[in-house]
Design a protein around this motif. Structure first.
Motif, short mmCIF file in Angstrom:
data_model
loop_
_atom_site.label_atom_id
_atom_site.label_comp_id
_atom_site.label_asym_id
_atom_site.label_seq_id
_atom_site.Cartn_x
_atom_site.Cartn_y
_atom_site.Cartn_z
N PHE B 265 -9.38 -9.83 -0.43
CA PHE B 265 -8.02 -9.40 -0.13
C PHE B 265 -7.08 -9.73 -1.29
O PHE B 265 -7.10 -10.83 -1.82
N ASP B 266 -6.26 -8.73 -1.66
CA ASP B 266 -5.31 -8.90 -2.76
C ASP B 266 -3.94 -8.49 -2.23
O ASP B 266 -3.71 -7.30 -1.97
N SER B 267 -3.05 -9.45 -2.04
CA SER B 267 -1.78 -9.13 -1.38
C SER B 267 -0.91 -8.18 -2.20
O SER B 267 -0.20 -7.35 -1.63
N ASP B 268 -0.98 -8.24 -3.53
CA ASP B 268 -0.16 -7.33 -4.34
C ASP B 268 -0.54 -5.88 -4.05
O ASP B 268 0.32 -5.04 -3.76
N ALA B 269 -1.82 -5.59 -4.14
CA ALA B 269 -2.29 -4.22 -3.93
C ALA B 269 -1.99 -3.77 -2.51
O ALA B 269 -1.57 -2.64 -2.26
N ILE B 271 0.37 -4.82 -0.40
CA ILE B 271 1.80 -4.58 -0.16
C ILE B 271 2.26 -3.32 -0.89
O ILE B 271 3.03 -2.52 -0.34
N ALA B 272 1.75 -3.11 -2.08
CA ALA B 272 2.14 -1.91 -2.84
C ALA B 272 1.81 -0.64 -2.06
O ALA B 272 2.56 0.33 -2.09
N SER B 273 0.70 -0.67 -1.35
CA SER B 273 0.32 0.55 -0.63
C SER B 273 1.21 0.78 0.60
O SER B 273 1.38 1.89 1.05
N ILE B 274 1.79 -0.30 1.10
CA ILE B 274 2.69 -0.15 2.25
C ILE B 274 4.06 0.35 1.78
O ILE B 274 4.68 1.21 2.41
#
Ligand SMILES: Nc1nc2c(ncn2[C@@H]2O[C@H](COP(=O)(O)OP(=O)(O)OP(=O)(O)O)[C@@H](O)[C@H]2O)c(=O)[nH]1
Ligand SMILES: Nc1nc2c(ncn2[C@@H]2O[C@H](COP(=O)(O)OP(=O)(O)OP(=O)(O)O)[C@@H](O)[C@H]2O)c(=O)[nH]1
Ligand SMILES: [Mg+2]
Ligand SMILES: [Mg+2]
Lengths: 291, 275
Positions: B265-269, B271-274
């Motif tokens: 899990f990568d929170s940056d990626a 969140i970016a998709s949301i």
């Protein structure tokens, strides 16, 4: 619950005259919260509220009922009407073929078998065809369920990669069975996977099924519109089956999918057992969505 | 989002719609928007995405380390649970593949003895990935399978034992009791096991994911979550609500049906998709 919230909003108002615009606007905020919490898709909730607001403005506050209760009743009636319209049966004119489609894990294989059992209890002679060549042991799964319910299953070679070939061979197999309706189980796919959707379109065009049922998880969230719309536009669906309604999902996906496709929700999956398929109950789901 | 209109005020409705349609849920969305709005004047249309990202990132927290091999040589036991059809079995196969690629020895326990062809499904994966699998006959006792697998993993110095379980709705108390029994059984040969207790959640599930996580957490005291089907249209925002309320961190994501469609899990990626 929404009823409690609305009762609080309107604590002091009692029955006489019309529901005022302020009554309605206050209530809309509460109803919007309830719909979104129930996973109704954002724009579907907006449209639904706007439509019901029109109707609510014409209503008179009944003496025996609080405006809050009355507004809930209006919403429930509107929602049950929207969900339940033309929930007719299945088109089973020969050649009666039913194509089961939907996202990965929605419950297609299980529902295919449940539907076969349901049709058999109605006095028909169902057949099952395993067209999922992707998922490990998918063919075994349908074969096992078919045995449990004593329905013949066409099982392709698990190494076969061409789903159209499987469909062709299945039609030949069907000629030698004594069946009156055939249910085709397909592989799960994501609605935005163009390649897999194109494959499904080819299969649908080849089989020309009388019914194409979108099997969808009742806990589906905001993507319910995308899912229903994509399948409807790509292959045309004739109905929806909502699964896992034996859980506590609020079921807003029912309203979303129904609004955006105008197709009937024909059945509800209410458990893992083969007997756990029911006719869709719009009143019960409306009550569940509004909480 | 009206994000790159320099000097423009923030379109809060647009932000609200973005978060709701990302399945963060109306409650958490309202909370996040309130927090951001409270930062008076500091946020503009140009900086809203960054500010919102930071806010969600602070909820999601640091990504936990990958599952660790034990120093005492006993197997790390990973118990995987969740409601029906979310992707448990497939995620277990992917995880086994990942751990094996990293040089670990992995064993699988086919403890879904209930669903038609569940054992066969995991067996196909085990054969494909060349991973040993312990199973019993259809409708056997899932606790017994886990016990036997654990025994074998210990005897054979396996690094990771991953236990698959049958899908079950969190509203079915008898099934949740069965899950607790499986967990207790695993603890018999190593009272620190199962070391990893994860729930698998489908990215297209809405607010029900929070209900699921709550109940599975009560049963197992979850310390991880896998969110699947992120290759679809689902944003998986429900996992933010899960972290916010229950502090269960996302460990892995599923992005397809193949054994390689899996990553930490990568929170940056995410969140970016949301946004
Ligand atoms: N509780 C409950 N479980 C259900 C229901 N319908 C299906 N399931 C379960 O949901 C899981 C997925 O069902 P499947 O029939 O394998 O779903 P599928 O759509 O065929 O999955 P793919 O072929 O992989 O896309 C299984 O564990 C089923 O037993 C239902 O109405 N209630
Ligand atoms: N597109 C996509 N499909 C996935 C992903 N993960 C799992 N699937 C698919 O989802 C369906 C269900 O996966 P399973 O692994 O059988 O799910 P499960 O939770 O074990 O199901 P039950 O044991 O029946 O409860 C299968 O068709 C999988 O291939 C993913 O990340 N992306
Ligand atoms: Mg299937
Ligand atoms: Mg499984």
């Amino acid at each position: 619950s929404l009823s409690d919230n609305l009762q609080n909003t309107f604590k002091k108002i009692r029955g006489h005259g019309k529901l005022t615009e302020k009554n309605i606007t206050d209530a809309m905020r509460e109803v919007r919260m309830a719909l979104l919490e129930a996973d109704v898709e954002f724009s579907v909730a907006k449209t639904f509220i706007a439509n019901v607001k029109e109707r609510a403005l014409g209503e008179t506050v009944l003496k025996s009922v609080s405006p809050g209760q009355q507004i809930v009743k209006i919403f429930q009636d509107e929602m049950a009407a929207l969900l339940g319209v033309d929930a007719e049966g299945l088109d089973l004119n020969p050649p009666a073929r039913i194509l089961m489609v939907g996202l990965n894990g929605a419950g297609k294989t299980t529902t295919s078998a449940k539907l076969a059992l349901h049709l058999r209890k109605e006095g028909r002679r169902p057949l099952l065809v395993a067209c999922d060549l992707m998922r490990p042991a998918a063919i075994d799964q349908l074969a096992t369920l078919g045995k449990q319910i004593d329905v013949p299953v066409y099982t392709p070679d698990p190494n076969e990669k061409d789903v159209l070939k499987v469909a062709k061979d299945a039609l030949k197999w069907i000629e030698n069975q004594n069946g009156t309706v055939t249910i085709f189980d397909t592989a799960g796919r994501q609605e935005i996977d163009n390649e897999l959707v194109a494959e499904l379109k080819k299969l649908r065009d080849f089989l020309d099924p009388k019914e194409t049922l979108l099997v969808a998880d009742s806990a589906t969230g905001q993507q319910a519109v995308s899912v229903a719309q994509h399948f409807e536009e790509a292959i045309g669906i004739t109905g929806i089956v909502l699964t896992k309604l034996d859980g506590d999902a609020r079921g807003g996906a029912a309203l979303s999918m129904r609004s955006v496709t105008q197709k009937p929700i024909k059945f509800a999956g209410v458990g893992e057992k083969m007997s756990e398929l029911e006719a869709f109950d719009p009143e019960r789901v409306a009550g569940r969505i509004l909480g | 989002l009206n994000r790159f209109k320099s000097g423009e005020p923030v379109d809060w409705d647009d932000l609200e719609e973005t978060l709701i349609t990302g399945d963060l849920g109306i409650r958490l969305t309202t909370e996040i928007v309130d927090i951001l709005q409270a930062k008076k004047g500091q946020i503009t249309a140009e900086t809203i995405v960054e500010a919102c990202t930071e806010e969600i990132k602070s909820i999601l927290g640091e990504s936990p380390a990958l599952p660790q091999k034990r120093e005492d040589g006993l197997p790390t036991v990973i118990l995987v649970a969740g409601v029906n059809g979310v992707g448990k079995t497939t995620s277990i196969a992917k995880l086994a593949h990942l751990l094996k690629k990293q040089g670990n020895s992995v064993m699988l326990a086919a403890a879904d003895t209930f669903r038609a062809a569940a054992i066969e499904q995991l067996t196909v994966w085990a054969d494909r990935l060349d991973v040993p699998i312990i199973k019993t006959q259809y409708q056997g006792d899932p606790s017994a399978v886990c016990y036997d697998a654990h025994k074998s993993a210990i005897t054979n110095n396996v690094d990771f034992l991953i236990c698959d379980t049958a899908g079950r709705l969190h509203t079915k108390s008898n099934l949740m009791e069965e899950l607790k029994k499986i967990e207790r059984t695993i603890a018999k040969q190593d009272d620190t096991a199962p070391h990893e207790r994860w729930i698998v959640v489908d990215a297209t599930t809405g607010s029900n994911a929070l209900n699921q996580a709550r109940e599975f957490n009560k049963a197992l005291e979850l310390n991880g979550l896998i969110v699947t089907k992120l290759d679809g249209s689902g944003k998986g925002g429900s996992i933010v609500a899960v972290k916010h309320e229950l502090d269960i961190p996302a460990r892995f994501i599923g992005t397809g049906e193949g054994e390689n469609d899996f990553s930490a899990f990568d929170s940056d990626a995410f969140i970016a998709s949301i946004l």
